[in-house]
Write an enzyme that holds these catalytic residues in place. Structure first.
Site, short mmCIF file in Angstrom:
data_model
loop_
_atom_site.label_atom_id
_atom_site.label_comp_id
_atom_site.label_asym_id
_atom_site.label_seq_id
_atom_site.Cartn_x
_atom_site.Cartn_y
_atom_site.Cartn_z
CB VAL A 183 138.01 9.06 107.77
CG1 VAL A 183 139.32 8.29 107.83
CG2 VAL A 183 136.97 8.29 106.97
CB ILE A 222 139.27 15.33 108.40
CG1 ILE A 222 139.24 15.34 106.85
CG2 ILE A 222 140.56 14.72 108.94
CD1 ILE A 222 139.44 14.01 106.19
CE LYS A 223 135.93 10.77 115.16
NZ LYS A 223 135.64 9.41 115.67
CB ILE A 224 141.58 16.71 113.83
CG1 ILE A 224 141.63 16.51 112.31
CG2 ILE A 224 142.93 17.15 114.39
CD1 ILE A 224 142.00 17.75 111.53
#
Ligand code: E4P
Length: 222
Positions: free
Chosen positions: A58, A85-87
């Protein structure tokens, strides 16, 4: 090599997860926005479909590092710490990846266009990096070459970050990165279905069945 479904559509995810040996689901804000649903109920439904052991990604939408960290921690807790977590690899994003590493949060550095984007993300502590193959090629770059160079840098520097190649428009791009050291690929449902869409397979199976029909009675009676 891992295979992920690049989608936030629950019907597509159900079908592909049921039919193909996938390792999880990647989402991004554009894919979520298409579904016109609240983020957390949608993400939880996707988690239920794929089960607890597959990976779910996400992405954050905040801009400054403090907000990215807070947003990431919120997603992390709401998803029972079972989410990556995609950043995006902005300067603020890279800072956030470093901070989240200290909190034990798993991250994927996204919007990777160059080997040095991937290098800096892995050095900051990203568990995964996602080079955008088709978007690189739309800029006249060579997506496959970028993957090869990232692989070489990660091997030379002994980084353990995994390369999850993303952004594909055709199966040829996917095959090329698969031969170039990618640890995983994330592919939209329509393209995953193209892997087996070879008319000859259907024709061969039909012929096998026809041939079998001609001798079946004889074989059955023996
Ligand atoms: C994956 O996580 C990426 O966000 C996605 O593959 C981007 O794909 P696109 O370039 O087709 O939008």
């Amino acid at each position: 090599m891992k295979l992920f479904i690049d989608s936030a559509n629950v019907e597509q995810i159900k079908k592909i997860n049921n039919d193909y040996p996938v390792d999880g689901v990647t989402t991004n804000p554009s894919l979520i926005a298409k579904e016109n649903r609240s983020l957390f109920p949608l993400i939880k439904e996707i988690r239920n479909i794929i089960g607890e052991t597959k990976l779910l990604f996400v992405q954050t939408i905040s801009v400054d590092s403090e907000s990215i960290v807070n947003e990431a921690l919120r997603i992390w807790e709401i998803l029972n710490r079972n989410v990556i977590i995609k950043i995006p690899v902005t300067v603020e994003g890279i800072r956030a990846i470093g901070i989240l590493k200290k909190h034990g949060v798993k991250t994927l550095a996204t919007t990777v266009y160059t080997p040095m984007n991937a290098y800096i993300a892995a050095k900051a502590g990203a568990d995964f990096v996602a080079p955008y193959v088709n978007r690189i090629e739309n800029l006249n770059g060579n997506g496959t070459q970028v993957i090869k160079e990232i692989r070489q840098i990660f091997s030379n520097t002994k980084f353990s970050s995994e390369i999850i190649s993303a952004s594909f428009k055709n199966v040829q791009q996917i095959k090329a990165v698969s031969l170039s050291g990618s640890d995983g690929i994330t592919v939209n449902p329509q393209l995953i279905e193209k892997f087996l869409e070879i008319p000859s397979i259907k024709e061969d199976v039909q012929q096998f069945n026809l041939d079998w029909e001609t001798v079946r009675d004889e074989v059955d009676s023996n």
